[in-house]
Design an enzyme around this catalytic site. Structure first.
Site, PDB file in Angstrom:
ATOM      1  CG  ASP A 329      -2.180   0.862   0.947  1.00 22.61           C
ATOM      2  OD1 ASP A 329      -3.221   0.261   0.599  1.00 22.61           O
ATOM      3  OD2 ASP A 329      -2.106   2.098   1.063  1.00 22.61           O
ATOM      4  CB  ALA A 360       0.219  -0.707  -6.653  1.00 17.65           C
ATOM      5  CG  ASP A 380      -9.655  -4.074  -3.056  1.00 18.56           C
ATOM      6  OD1 ASP A 380     -10.473  -3.587  -3.855  1.00 18.56           O
ATOM      7  OD2 ASP A 380      -9.836  -4.099  -1.824  1.00 18.56           O
ATOM      8  CB  CYS A 420     -14.353   0.180  -5.629  1.00 21.81           C
ATOM      9  SG  CYS A 420     -12.985   1.346  -5.566  1.00 21.81           S
TER      10      CYS A 420
END
Length: 476
Positions: A329, A360, A380, A420
């Site tokens: 992260d 990332a 994610d 998302c």
């Protein structure tokens, strides 16, 4: 990963038409309007009798909107009649002078009519938002009636979640805004703590806060209830600054804001004054468990990678099935919470778990070039597309992440890849992954398409409620 209203929709960009006085509307009374008033497709018996007897029939006008209210375009009216609840500022044709004042003087509720003057219902009014109206009823309701609706719907929403709670899981989303017929209200339960968000100007009142607080106390008996505003939405909606004190606390002298909660038998730490959204992502709860279960089924249990781990949700679940897990992260604060979560669960886990603070894209590019290998990889990332205009760039980002992951997966490995953003549809996400598989020269089998946990319900008439997409893939 919660339901997000894009900034482009929240802030007016001079798209609204100038406010003008409402023009008188001449209504035509015909067979269809009379039938709608009767509540049936057929003509009322009394009407048929008068027609047969040759008597004159006095026309009954359709219901008109009250003197103070909003008139919206035909396009917006069709959208409302199809079951959606949003009216954009660009679709508001006129608002009466009383309702068009400054944001401080604007009413919380407005009657809404179509461009013929036919009443469509009542909406929460946000004078500075691109989503100007959020429908709460198809009837004309006043403040007292709205608060009664709020109580009924919030109690019903909480009742739906009771069946989802267990000894192993005591956290969930209690109210999911439009999906629970309460536009702009989001509430989450973390163990004995309830966190409330009010995301629309029409909700910014002491009556709404006290009603929600009373219901949470009646239904859940929590140790504390806190309001946690979204800073971006607060600015765009013109919301008042909330109090830093809890809305309610069992011990007002020493109110608690730090709690532990359980998901799928694992313990997580929650701080109401830190983290994203209301503090933690609950929508992935069932996908956490599915990732661990699929890694076991495929035998992909040696080395696992959780990209954009946030507070360690996927990583800690994979630590139940894999021997070594790494979480990545860009946020040091998030990884510090992940480390605390690891500490309280260490006895439940059999894997070696480590955290890496890094970008990332850069790290996966470096590792794939060095031919690092993993048995299971979870992607994610945060929402790449917060507006429709951002979708093209977002799909490039999704393809790049998936390409690097595919290059690092061993044959027979597991890839769990998520989006998302509701602007990125299933076909968009699957297309980006398919393109990545071609470039990586890998053959991929689709095992499952998954969405958000059941406490984040999807309403078919409101596509924005389906924002989380998760593909579970076997890579050959």
């Amino acid at each position: 990963m919660e339901l997000t209203i894009p900034a482009e929709l929240m802030s007016k960009q001079n798209k609204s038409r100038p406010v003008e006085k409402q023009k008188p509307v001449t209504h035509r009374t015909d067979r269809s309007s009379m039938a709608s008033l009767a509540g049936d497709r057929s003509s009322p018996p009394s009407m048929s009798r008068h027609v047969k007897e040759g008597r004159s029939l006095k026309a009954v006008p359709p219901p008109k909107s009250p003197a103070v209210g909003a008139m919206i375009s035909r396009r917006a009216a069709d959208r409302i009649r199809s079951g959606h609840v949003w009216v954009y500022a660009s679709d508001v044709e006129s608002i009466t002078a009383t309702a068009a004042g400054g944001s401080e003087d604007a009413p919380a509720l407005l009657p809404v009519a179509d461009n013929r003057g036919l009443l469509l219902g009542t909406a929460l009014y946000s004078p500075t938002s691109q989503i100007a109206l959020r429908m709460i009823s198809h009837q004309s309701v006043n403040k007292s009636e709205w608060l009664q609706l709020l109580e009924q719907r919030l109690r019903k929403a909480i009742g739906r979640r009771r069946r989802l709670m267990s000894v192993e899981t005591n956290a969930c989303r209690l109210c999911f805004s439009e999906a629970d017929e309460l536009p702009g209200i989001v509430a989450d339960k973390y163990g004995d703590l309830v966190v409330l968000q009010l995301l629309a100007k029409g909700l910014d009142s002491e009556e709404v806060r006290s009603t929600c607080t009373r219901i949470f106390n009646d239904e859940l008996s929590p140790s504390a209830i806190v309001e946690r505003p979204d800073p971006r939405v607060r600015e765009l909606e013109g919301l008042s600054a909330p109090s830093t004190a809890p809305l309610w606390a069992a011990d007002p002298e020493a109110p608690l804001t730090h709690f532990a909660f359980r998901l799928n038998g694992l313990e997580f730490q929650y701080d109401a004054n830190a983290g994203q959204k209301t503090g933690a992502f609950l929508d992935q709860r069932e996908n956490y468990a599915a990732a661990a279960a699929w890694s076991m089924r495929l035998g992909a249990t040696e080395r696992a990678l959780d990209v954009c781990t946030y507070q360690g949700g996927f990583a800690l679940h994979l630590a139940r099935s894999c021997r070594q897990v790494t979480g990545i992260d860009a946020s040091r604060a998030s990884l510090e919470v992940a480390e605390r979560n690891l500490a309280v669960n260490r006895e439940r886990l059999g894997a070696d778990v480590d955290w890496i603070e890094a970008d990332a894209f850069e790290l996966l590019r470096d590792w794939s070039d060095k031919r690092e290998t993993f048995d299971t990889i979870v992607l994610d990332p945060p929402a790449f597309a917060k507006s429709q205009r951002a979708v093209e760039g977002a799909l490039r980002g999704y393809k790049e992440l998936n390409l690097r992951a595919l290059k690092m997966l061993r044959p027979g490995g597991l890839l769990v890849t998520c989006s998302c953003s509701h602007h990125v549809g299933w076909n968009d996400l699957q297309g980006a992954v398919t393109s990545a598989t071609a470039d990586a020269h890998r053959r991929v089998r689709l095992l499952e398409r998954r969405g958000a946990a059941p406490d984040h319900p999807v309403v078919l008439n409101i596509p924005e409620t389906e924002y989380l997409k998760c593909l579970v893939l076997e890579v050959e």
